[in-house]
Scaffold this motif. Structure first.
Motif, PDB file in Angstrom:
ATOM      1  N   ILE A 148       0.852  -1.187   0.000  1.00 53.96           N
ATOM      2  CA  ILE A 148       0.000   0.000   0.000  1.00 53.96           C
ATOM      3  C   ILE A 148       0.890   1.239   0.000  1.00 53.96           C
ATOM      4  O   ILE A 148       1.621   1.499   0.957  1.00 53.96           O
ATOM      5  CB  ILE A 148      -0.946   0.026   1.220  1.00 53.96           C
ATOM      6  N   CYS A 177      -9.512   3.340  -3.865  1.00 55.28           N
ATOM      7  CA  CYS A 177      -9.488   2.141  -3.028  1.00 55.28           C
ATOM      8  C   CYS A 177     -10.074   2.481  -1.659  1.00 55.28           C
ATOM      9  O   CYS A 177      -9.641   3.437  -1.024  1.00 55.28           O
ATOM     10  CB  CYS A 177      -8.060   1.635  -2.876  1.00 55.28           C
ATOM     11  N   ILE A 187     -10.881  -2.880  -0.824  1.00 55.71           N
ATOM     12  CA  ILE A 187      -9.448  -3.175  -0.966  1.00 55.71           C
ATOM     13  C   ILE A 187      -9.166  -4.673  -0.966  1.00 55.71           C
ATOM     14  O   ILE A 187      -8.261  -5.140  -1.685  1.00 55.71           O
ATOM     15  CB  ILE A 187      -8.618  -2.444   0.128  1.00 55.71           C
ATOM     16  N   VAL A 221      -3.069   4.720  -2.517  1.00 59.19           N
ATOM     17  CA  VAL A 221      -4.256   5.118  -1.757  1.00 59.19           C
ATOM     18  C   VAL A 221      -4.095   6.542  -1.232  1.00 59.19           C
ATOM     19  O   VAL A 221      -3.062   6.880  -0.646  1.00 59.19           O
ATOM     20  CB  VAL A 221      -4.499   4.148  -0.578  1.00 59.19           C
TER      21      VAL A 221
END
Length: 268
Positions: free
Chosen positions: A14, A220, A225, A237
């Protein structure tokens, strides 16, 4: 194993956006508050993102609206100052994104030791910013010329607020981009920041180029997710991490932690 593990430390990574406030040269720069305020706001978001547990950060001039495709020197200089002042506090890998100028992004990455950049490297588009043209060959040559060959290039192949001038199938775009330009990753986006990435398009791209890292690039959310990470190799993100999930707000540590708890459960 993809380069994500080596550079960022995990698969299904992420990458959190850190949106810098308007800076000198931007139409909405607050001259009364000045650069110290811009730095302080960035510091608050950095703390919230790191404490919330994200894997990496991407510094971006997201509030330099309306965007340029040939970014002015003062923007790159201001971004470099912000990152330079925050550098002692950065504990995780980071990249940069100078909207929307790949050469400027590379210049900033080289100056700040950033690990990756995200940009529009290929294609010609009709966009909110006029006719949007690119020159990937020139950009990659510039990357080598300034010694930034180790900076990973994340190609946004579904540009926000833009469409290809000629109708092209997303699978054709993915296949030809990988063959011609050797991207380190392909980013699949919605229409604007915060707009959902289409899981169907994401799946088509990943199946077309299974050996290339593919990232979900916009929209997202905590409720999507898990599904997106079943397809994508990771995600970029931004908006969902902010107070009330609104683009213009600052980062909410509680929202970040809740989101990352879902991600970590999905990975395990």
């Amino acid at each position: 194993m993809s380069w994500l593990k080596e550079v960022i430390g995990t698969e299904k990574a992420i990458i959190a956006m850190l949106h810098m406030q308007p800076m000198p040269g931007d139409p909405y720069f607050d001259k009364a508050k000045g650069m110290k305020w811009v730095i302080e706001k960035a510091r608050e978001d950095l703390d919230a993102l790191q404490e919330g547990g994200v894997d990496a950060i991407m510094f971006s001039n997201e509030y330099s609206l309306p965007y340029l495709t040939d970014v002015k020197k003062e923007t790159v200089a201001a971004m470099a100052r912000v990152i330079g002042e925050l550098q002692p506090e950065i504990r995780i890998p980071y990249g940069v994104n100078v909207l929307w100028d790949p050469k400027a992004s590379l210049d900033l990455a080289a100056a700040t030791d950033a690990k990756f950049i995200r940009e529009i490297f290929t294609g010609v588009y009709a966009s909110d910013f006029g006719i949007w043209d690119t020159n990937c060959g020139e950009t990659v040559r510039h990357q080598r010329a300034i010694g930034a060959e180790n900076v990973k290039l994340l190609f946004n192949i579904v540009p926000e607020a833009a469409a290809y001038l000629a109708a092209r199938d997303i699978k054709q775009i993915a296949k030809s981009t990988v063959f011609n330009c050797r991207p380190d990753a392909l980013c699949v986006s919605g229409l604007t920041a915060g707009s959902a990435t289409d899981a169907g398009i994401l799946d088509e791209v990943k199946k077309t180029v299974p050996d290339t890292v593919v990232l979900a690039n916009t929209g997202c959310r905590i409720d999507t997710i898990e599904k997106l990470l079943q397809i994508a190799d990771g995600a970029v993100v931004g908006t969902t991490f902010k107070y009330d999930g609104k683009f213009e707000n600052q980062v909410d540590r509680t929202r970040v932690k809740a989101f990352m708890d879902v991600v970590k459960k999905t990975r395990s």
